[in-house]
Design a protein around this motif. Sequence first.
Motif, PDB file in Angstrom:
ATOM      1  N   UNK A   1      19.244  -5.355  16.662  1.00 17.08           N
ATOM      2  CA  UNK A   1      19.834  -4.480  15.655  1.00 17.08           C
ATOM      3  C   UNK A   1      18.768  -3.944  14.709  1.00 17.08           C
ATOM      4  N   UNK A   2      17.897  -4.830  14.219  1.00 20.26           N
ATOM      5  CA  UNK A   2      16.879  -4.411  13.269  1.00 20.26           C
ATOM      6  C   UNK A   2      15.931  -5.542  12.969  1.00 20.26           C
ATOM      7  N   UNK A   3      14.868  -5.248  12.216  1.00 18.19           N
ATOM      8  CA  UNK A   3      13.855  -6.270  11.962  1.00 18.19           C
ATOM      9  C   UNK A   3      14.380  -7.392  11.089  1.00 18.19           C
TER      10      UNK A   3
ATOM     11  N   UNK B   1      -1.564  -7.185  -1.768  1.00 14.99           N
ATOM     12  CA  UNK B   1      -0.823  -8.452  -1.892  1.00 14.99           C
ATOM     13  C   UNK B   1       0.444  -8.425  -1.043  1.00 14.99           C
ATOM     14  N   UNK B   2       1.188  -7.314  -1.113  1.00 13.13           N
ATOM     15  CA  UNK B   2       2.433  -7.198  -0.349  1.00 13.13           C
ATOM     16  C   UNK B   2       2.158  -7.201   1.149  1.00 13.13           C
ATOM     17  N   UNK B   3       1.113  -6.494   1.559  1.00 13.26           N
ATOM     18  CA  UNK B   3       0.764  -6.475   2.980  1.00 13.26           C
ATOM     19  C   UNK B   3       0.443  -7.862   3.492  1.00 13.26           C
ATOM     20  N   UNK B   4      -0.331  -8.638   2.723  1.00 15.96           N
ATOM     21  CA  UNK B   4      -0.676 -10.003   3.129  1.00 15.96           C
ATOM     22  C   UNK B   4       0.555 -10.903   3.143  1.00 15.96           C
ATOM     23  N   UNK B   5       1.445 -10.702   2.167  1.00 17.71           N
ATOM     24  CA  UNK B   5       2.647 -11.526   2.069  1.00 17.71           C
ATOM     25  C   UNK B   5       3.566 -11.288   3.268  1.00 17.71           C
ATOM     26  N   UNK B   6       3.706 -10.037   3.667  1.00 19.66           N
ATOM     27  CA  UNK B   6       4.532  -9.720   4.839  1.00 19.66           C
ATOM     28  C   UNK B   6       3.966 -10.377   6.097  1.00 19.66           C
ATOM     29  N   UNK B   7       2.652 -10.331   6.238  1.00 22.18           N
ATOM     30  CA  UNK B   7       2.011 -10.927   7.407  1.00 22.18           C
ATOM     31  C   UNK B   7       2.232 -12.430   7.438  1.00 22.18           C
ATOM     32  N   UNK B   8       2.121 -13.066   6.287  1.00 23.00           N
ATOM     33  CA  UNK B   8       2.292 -14.522   6.213  1.00 23.00           C
ATOM     34  C   UNK B   8       3.735 -14.916   6.523  1.00 23.00           C
TER      35      UNK B   8
ATOM     36  N   UNK C   1       3.957 -10.513  11.161  1.00 19.68           N
ATOM     37  CA  UNK C   1       3.678  -9.134  11.541  1.00 19.68           C
ATOM     38  C   UNK C   1       3.094  -8.376  10.356  1.00 19.68           C
ATOM     39  N   UNK C   2       2.230  -7.403  10.654  1.00 21.21           N
ATOM     40  CA  UNK C   2       1.744  -6.512   9.615  1.00 21.21           C
ATOM     41  C   UNK C   2       2.840  -5.505   9.272  1.00 21.21           C
ATOM     42  N   UNK C   3       2.626  -4.779   8.175  1.00 17.79           N
ATOM     43  CA  UNK C   3       3.599  -3.758   7.790  1.00 17.79           C
ATOM     44  C   UNK C   3       3.799  -2.742   8.910  1.00 17.79           C
ATOM     45  N   UNK C   4       2.705  -2.270   9.510  1.00 14.39           N
ATOM     46  CA  UNK C   4       2.822  -1.267  10.574  1.00 14.39           C
ATOM     47  C   UNK C   4       3.502  -1.839  11.819  1.00 14.39           C
ATOM     48  N   UNK C   5       3.301  -3.124  12.087  1.00 12.21           N
ATOM     49  CA  UNK C   5       3.986  -3.753  13.220  1.00 12.21           C
ATOM     50  C   UNK C   5       5.488  -3.837  12.954  1.00 12.21           C
TER      51      UNK C   5
ATOM     52  N   UNK D   1      10.882  -1.756  14.173  1.00 13.13           N
ATOM     53  CA  UNK D   1      12.143  -1.146  13.772  1.00 13.13           C
ATOM     54  C   UNK D   1      12.348   0.202  14.457  1.00 13.13           C
ATOM     55  N   UNK D   2      11.309   0.991  14.571  1.00 14.67           N
ATOM     56  CA  UNK D   2      11.421   2.271  15.259  1.00 14.67           C
ATOM     57  C   UNK D   2      11.826   2.090  16.716  1.00 14.67           C
TER      58      UNK D   2
END
Length: 336
Positions: free
Chosen positions: A141-143, A255-262, A266-270, A275-276
């Motif tokens: 359905x989604x991420x 900071x947000x990019x690192x937090x998402x990865x942790x 996945x990275x933000x772009x991943x 989702x796409x």
Amino acid sequence: MQLQELDQYLRNINPIEKEQQQSGININDVWPLDWVGANKDYFRMPADFFFQDGPIHLRKHNRFAPMPLHLHNFVEMNYIYSGQCVQWINGKRIVLQQGQACLLDSDVLHSIEPMGENDILVNILMKPDIFRNALSRFSEIGILSHFMVNALSESTNHNRYILFESQEHDNFHIFIKNMMCEAFDPQVYSKEMIYQYMIISLTELMRVFTYHTNADRLHPETKFNLIQVLKYIELHHKDCTLVELAEVFNYNVNYLGNLLKIKTGKTFMELIKTQRMLTAASLLVNTGHSIEEIAHEVGYQSLGFFYRTFFDHYQTTPSKYRKQQMNNMLSNSNDK
């Protein structure tokens, strides 16, 4: 069983509880127990005891005595029908309030402190394959749902739990209580009803955005609502940037990019790409839009780049994916 009868059933002090109330000592009603650990300080519950009549088992937790440290190889949802419950999960003290639900993966080490007369906990136990099958539909359905499914999947370390602050979600309570009525007063087709109530209960939990997990150990002083961030990416995957996301949630970009990865692996772009692809796959199956239209709709201006990305994700082309899914739907329809 009606809801009033359910309430009476749950609040009634059964023989084991009566004995525990007098002694304060836990009585084992699940035999045999496999004590493990260096000093045999915790035990593994036997799965066969619970699943003799089906892959989902409901039981009221016996009050008035502590439940020793234990683990098991099945998935467990704890639902607080009344009062509260204090559990120790992986060494962390968790207080569950009335109306909340806690989902524990297999092999999670946990114990439960003594509960009072008004504290009623219902254990909903599920075989792992049933749980994964029930959630597999959500991963496409989604991420957001994809992340939640993976958080308790077999590929992760078995040390996860999710605490859902579901006390204000009335529909969830209705579904859970109806499932209890089927379980504690079985009738014809009760097993089927229990499974369906489990599906819609899990679906309703997907709507409960505020939750805490034991993965949130980094910067515990920071209230980072991963669910809201992932939901925002879901809704704006076509043109969302990390800079925009950081501005919306008031975070430093790096900071947000690192937090998402942790927190997601996945990275933000991943996350954007995932989702796409999920949205593109849904559009291929549920609409008659051309592949070029779908590529633009999910955020790709280059049709060639969309094809390459889709193939990397699904190991097939968009047209073959559409044909395969339509054939599967037709086959399933003919089987009924």
